[in-house]
Each structure stands twice: as C-alpha cells, then as structure tokens.
Design a protein around this motif. Structure first.
Motif, PDB file in Angstrom:
ATOM      1  N   LYS A 254      37.424  10.738  34.043  1.00  0.00           N
ATOM      2  CA  LYS A 254      36.365  11.568  34.610  1.00  0.00           C
ATOM      3  C   LYS A 254      36.964  12.882  35.114  1.00  0.00           C
ATOM      4  N   LEU A 255      36.122  13.893  35.188  1.00  0.00           N
ATOM      5  CA  LEU A 255      36.553  15.201  35.651  1.00  0.00           C
ATOM      6  C   LEU A 255      37.134  15.126  37.060  1.00  0.00           C
ATOM      7  N   ALA A 256      36.506  14.357  37.934  1.00  0.00           N
ATOM      8  CA  ALA A 256      36.996  14.239  39.311  1.00  0.00           C
ATOM      9  C   ALA A 256      38.409  13.658  39.343  1.00  0.00           C
ATOM     10  N   GLU A 257      38.675  12.695  38.479  1.00  0.00           N
ATOM     11  CA  GLU A 257      40.025  12.123  38.406  1.00  0.00           C
ATOM     12  C   GLU A 257      41.037  13.174  37.960  1.00  0.00           C
ATOM     13  N   ALA A 258      40.638  13.985  37.005  1.00  0.00           N
ATOM     14  CA  ALA A 258      41.523  15.052  36.519  1.00  0.00           C
ATOM     15  C   ALA A 258      41.794  16.074  37.624  1.00  0.00           C
ATOM     16  N   LEU A 259      40.796  16.364  38.439  1.00  0.00           N
ATOM     17  CA  LEU A 259      40.987  17.293  39.548  1.00  0.00           C
ATOM     18  C   LEU A 259      41.976  16.745  40.573  1.00  0.00           C
TER      19      LEU A 259
END
Length: 151
Positions: free
Chosen positions: A2-7
């Motif tokens: 997920k994008l949040a994990e990448a952030l």
C-alpha cells in the motif's frame, strides 16, 4: 504494498541514510596505526544500496500520487494543497498572535498600540482553514491506506 506502507518505508530509509552519513563521518579518519570502528567501504556500499532503493521508492510514490484520483483531483494536487494550507495556517497563527498581543501602558499619556485587524474574525477564518486542512489530511491518509503502490 500500500502507498502508506511505502511512505513509512521511505521515512525509515531517509533516517537510515542520515545515520549512515553520521557513521561514515565517525569512521572517516583514525590515528595512524588504528583501525576504524566500522569499515567505510562496507558503509559506502550500504549507502549506495539504500540511496538506490530510496530513489526507486520515491519514483513509485510519485507515480502513484500522480495517478491516484479522487473526486477528479489527483493525490499530488491534494498534497500540494495540504502543504500550501499548512504554510498559510502557520503564518496566520503567528499573525493573529502578534495582532492579539497586549501592550502594557504605564500612563494614559503613552502611545496606544492597536491591532490592525479584527482578531476574532481572523481567528474564525483560521479555524475554518484548520478544519479544511484536517479534512483534507484525513482524505489523503485514507487514500494512502487504500491505494496500491504502482511499481
């Protein structure tokens, strides 16, 4: 992912790279005949790998942000709006604090200092902007946790 994990991963990599910089500096020089606590060649190799991974991750995040659309607005545009609102709110908070500050006078003959704006009205505007920022942040966070990272 997920994008949040990448952030979160990006933030961790940025911290790790900063720590590698400190470790490199701590091992850049030693007294003649001594050995460094850590091998700079190993640290430099870690730095190369981590910065390459960071570049890859930032590219994927930016690509995902530019292609993620909600209500006709890209995530990139929402983030830009959030950053601009945050800056404006910060400046307005400081301005309102200055405008509402009391200046003590010791006698009626001293110059009277007055606010140049209606502080109550400006505070209401600031409260509305703060609410808009909170709502936008919640929307962005929701998208971050529901959007798959484009790799």
């Amino acid at each position: 992912m997920k994008l949040a994990e990448a952030l979160h991963l990006r933030a961790d990599l940025q911290k790790r790279i900063a720590q590698l910089g400190d470790r490199l500096n701590n091992n850049a020089r030693v007294q003649e005949g001594d050995e460094p606590a850590e091998d700079p060649a190993v640290l430099l190799a870690e730095l190369d790998a981590d910065t390459a991974e960071l570049a890859r991750l930032i590219t994927a995040i930016n690509l995902t942000n530019s292609r993620t659309v909600s209500d006709g607005v890209t995530l990139t545009a929402m983030i830009a709006e959030k950053d601009a609102l945050s800056l404006k709110i910060s400046l307005l908070r400081n301005f309102i604090a200055q405008a509402s500050g009391k200046v003590d006078r010791y006698s009626a003959k001293e110059i009277r200092i007055c606010s140049t704006v209606n502080v109550r009205d400006e505070q209401k505007k600031l409260d509305l902007l703060s609410k808009t920022l909170r709502e936008l942040d919640v929307k962005i966070q929701g998208l971050n946790w529901n959007t798959d990272l484009i790799e």
